[in-house]
Design a protein around this motif. Structure first.
Motif, mmCIF file in Angstrom:
data_model
loop_
_atom_site.group_PDB
_atom_site.id
_atom_site.type_symbol
_atom_site.label_atom_id
_atom_site.label_comp_id
_atom_site.label_asym_id
_atom_site.label_seq_id
_atom_site.Cartn_x
_atom_site.Cartn_y
_atom_site.Cartn_z
ATOM 1 N N LEU A 133 -85.128 -58.713 -2.520
ATOM 2 C CA LEU A 133 -83.956 -57.611 -3.648
ATOM 3 C C LEU A 133 -82.384 -57.318 -2.931
ATOM 4 N N VAL A 134 -81.954 -57.889 -4.105
ATOM 5 C CA VAL A 134 -79.768 -57.112 -3.838
ATOM 6 C C VAL A 134 -79.456 -56.287 -5.130
ATOM 7 N N LEU A 135 -78.797 -55.033 -3.830
ATOM 8 C CA LEU A 135 -78.768 -54.330 -5.670
ATOM 9 C C LEU A 135 -77.659 -54.351 -5.587
ATOM 10 N N GLU A 136 -76.531 -54.009 -7.096
ATOM 11 C CA GLU A 136 -74.974 -53.836 -7.311
ATOM 12 C C GLU A 136 -74.607 -52.676 -7.702
ATOM 13 N N HIS A 137 -73.580 -52.181 -6.652
ATOM 14 C CA HIS A 137 -73.097 -51.067 -6.681
ATOM 15 C C HIS A 137 -72.485 -51.170 -8.212
ATOM 16 N N ARG A 138 -72.333 -49.770 -9.119
ATOM 17 C CA ARG A 138 -71.158 -49.886 -10.529
ATOM 18 C C ARG A 138 -69.612 -50.240 -9.794
ATOM 19 N N CYS A 139 -69.769 -50.331 -8.425
ATOM 20 C CA CYS A 139 -68.088 -50.332 -7.769
ATOM 21 C C CYS A 139 -67.818 -52.008 -7.728
ATOM 22 N N GLY A 140 -68.130 -52.612 -8.295
ATOM 23 C CA GLY A 140 -68.375 -54.185 -8.413
ATOM 24 C C GLY A 140 -69.297 -54.402 -6.289
ATOM 25 N N HIS A 141 -69.508 -54.104 -5.586
ATOM 26 C CA HIS A 141 -70.204 -54.766 -4.520
ATOM 27 C C HIS A 141 -71.284 -54.372 -4.370
ATOM 28 N N ARG A 142 -72.259 -54.717 -3.311
ATOM 29 C CA ARG A 142 -73.508 -55.440 -3.382
ATOM 30 C C ARG A 142 -73.671 -54.261 -2.726
ATOM 31 N N LEU A 143 -74.691 -53.587 -2.791
ATOM 32 C CA LEU A 143 -74.764 -51.921 -2.383
ATOM 33 C C LEU A 143 -75.878 -51.743 -0.799
ATOM 34 N N SER A 144 -75.302 -51.350 -0.547
ATOM 35 C CA SER A 144 -74.994 -50.928 1.137
ATOM 36 C C SER A 144 -75.012 -49.100 1.237
ATOM 37 N N ALA A 145 -76.097 -48.971 1.584
ATOM 38 C CA ALA A 145 -75.898 -46.838 1.123
ATOM 39 C C ALA A 145 -76.364 -46.627 2.836
ATOM 40 N N GLU A 146 -75.711 -45.765 3.293
ATOM 41 C CA GLU A 146 -75.261 -44.700 4.185
ATOM 42 C C GLU A 146 -75.105 -43.686 4.322
ATOM 43 N N ALA B 44 -70.699 -32.289 5.152
ATOM 44 C CA ALA B 44 -69.251 -31.676 5.610
ATOM 45 C C ALA B 44 -68.146 -33.106 6.121
ATOM 46 N N CYS B 45 -68.413 -33.160 7.128
ATOM 47 C CA CYS B 45 -67.148 -34.321 7.815
ATOM 48 C C CYS B 45 -67.273 -35.483 7.487
ATOM 49 N N GLY B 46 -68.685 -35.911 6.497
ATOM 50 C CA GLY B 46 -67.677 -37.611 6.382
ATOM 51 C C GLY B 46 -68.512 -38.522 7.001
ATOM 52 N N GLU B 47 -68.973 -38.157 8.771
ATOM 53 C CA GLU B 47 -69.198 -39.220 9.562
ATOM 54 C C GLU B 47 -71.120 -39.850 8.848
ATOM 55 N N PRO B 48 -71.071 -40.943 9.227
ATOM 56 C CA PRO B 48 -72.690 -41.513 9.197
ATOM 57 C C PRO B 48 -73.947 -40.510 10.126
ATOM 58 N N VAL B 49 -74.364 -39.895 9.536
ATOM 59 C CA VAL B 49 -75.644 -39.270 10.794
ATOM 60 C C VAL B 49 -76.417 -40.241 11.351
ATOM 61 N N VAL B 50 -76.217 -39.478 12.466
ATOM 62 C CA VAL B 50 -76.881 -40.223 13.473
ATOM 63 C C VAL B 50 -78.256 -39.451 14.306
ATOM 64 N N ALA B 51 -79.626 -39.618 14.570
ATOM 65 C CA ALA B 51 -80.412 -38.577 14.996
ATOM 66 C C ALA B 51 -79.718 -37.758 16.033
ATOM 67 N N GLN C 42 -71.539 -48.137 0.800
ATOM 68 C CA GLN C 42 -70.620 -48.257 1.727
ATOM 69 C C GLN C 42 -69.115 -49.249 1.583
ATOM 70 N N ALA C 43 -69.243 -49.688 0.456
ATOM 71 C CA ALA C 43 -68.138 -49.943 0.097
ATOM 72 C C ALA C 43 -66.771 -49.075 -0.403
ATOM 73 N N CYS C 44 -67.573 -47.876 -0.961
ATOM 74 C CA CYS C 44 -66.574 -47.636 -1.858
ATOM 75 C C CYS C 44 -66.274 -45.965 -2.104
ATOM 76 N N GLY C 45 -67.550 -45.982 -0.694
ATOM 77 C CA GLY C 45 -67.551 -44.244 -0.217
ATOM 78 C C GLY C 45 -68.340 -43.467 -1.381
ATOM 79 N N GLU C 46 -68.209 -43.646 -2.775
ATOM 80 C CA GLU C 46 -69.508 -43.242 -3.851
ATOM 81 C C GLU C 46 -70.809 -42.774 -3.107
#
Lengths: 150, 150
Positions: A116-129, A134-141, B133-137
């Motif tokens: 299943l592929v999801l699309e974000h409203r920004c138009g891109h294929r959704l890949s969430a992170e 606070a700092c906007g950096e990706p969280v790693v353990a 990841q694409a738009c940061g939202e």
DNA sequence: CTGTGTTAGTCCGGAATCTGGACTCACTGT
DNA sequence: ACAGTGAGTCCAGATTCCGGACTAACACAG
């Protein structure tokens, strides 16, 4: 009389993860929630699309309504018919569902790619992170550590 | 002969969420993983801190090792002793754990506040958020939709 | 060398849960 | 009148879960 000393640090942690799992930590519960996110709030359809035993699904739905994750709404009076909707708390489970899906996409994808592929409203294929607010950096353990409070 | 037509769209979805839950969709499994994230890789300690029956914990650990989420490493030769460690795939479960914890913190916090506070290396108290990841939202359910593939 | 601890499990039997399938009830649409 | 749909319930057998007791293999204290 030593019993207390011995049991110090011997009891399970108080933990939000454990508490949450007490409520949604079961396959069918989360799959029911997935269905509602996908727009399927009807009992029969949920049974079909998840593969859960009807009995089990009925039990899970009752529990999810009981804990305020779903809401059971009547959408037809005469043949009395119902549909499940997400509450605010239910909608907040979206990140849980997405991170589970993301893990599966990465580690269990079959030969046919992800199911299943999801699309974000920004138009891109959704890949969430997951990022630190606070700092906007990706969280790693490795870059987090528990803070002693009590 | 109509059976096939009838069953069209009647079988469960192929779904990464379902597949993932098949592996970690159970309280004790995820709590075992939580313990390893918190630095506790020893059997007895895991039993103590999760509250799982020893038997069940042993079974879960075997499964988690079998699916490549944990690794069982010997850390002492003579009294043969083992410790569980996260694999790459296991470390990838961190977002799942965190989103579960976040949900619990928000919806099930007791009077004493949240049970466990994490600190990010940026110095702030960790509050993680899922972003595109694409738009940061920040990602919310209403702003995504499934893309038809097959 | 005797006794107490620690670690990592296993074994057990009863209790609770899960499962698939059949069944119900109240309609509707043909 | 008859098939279909939606939302469940009922059931009995299979499976899992649970807590507690037990084991084995050593270490350390006295």
């Amino acid at each position: 009389m030593l019993a207390d000393m011995v049991s110090v640090s011997a009891r399970p942690r108080e933990c939000s993860i454990a508490r949450t799992l007490e409520i949604v930590g079961e396959k069918w519960a989360l799959l029911a929630v997935r269905e509602v996110f996908l727009g399927n709030g009807r009992f029969d359809e949920m049974v079909r699309r998840t593969g859960a035993p009807r009995d089990t699904m009925a039990t899970r739905l009752r529990a999810l309504v009981g804990t305020g994750i779903l809401e059971r709404r009547q959408y037809s009076e005469h043949p009395a018919r119902f549909e499940y909707h997400l509450t605010e708390a239910g909608r907040d489970l979206y990140p849980v569902i997405l991170t589970l899906m993301h893990w599966g996409d990465k580690h269990l994808a079959g030969p046919g790619g992800v199911p299943l592929v999801l699309e974000h409203r920004c138009g891109h294929r959704l890949s969430a992170e997951l990022v630190c607010q606070a700092c906007g950096e990706p969280v790693v353990a490795e870059q987090t550590r528990p803070v002693r409070t009590r």
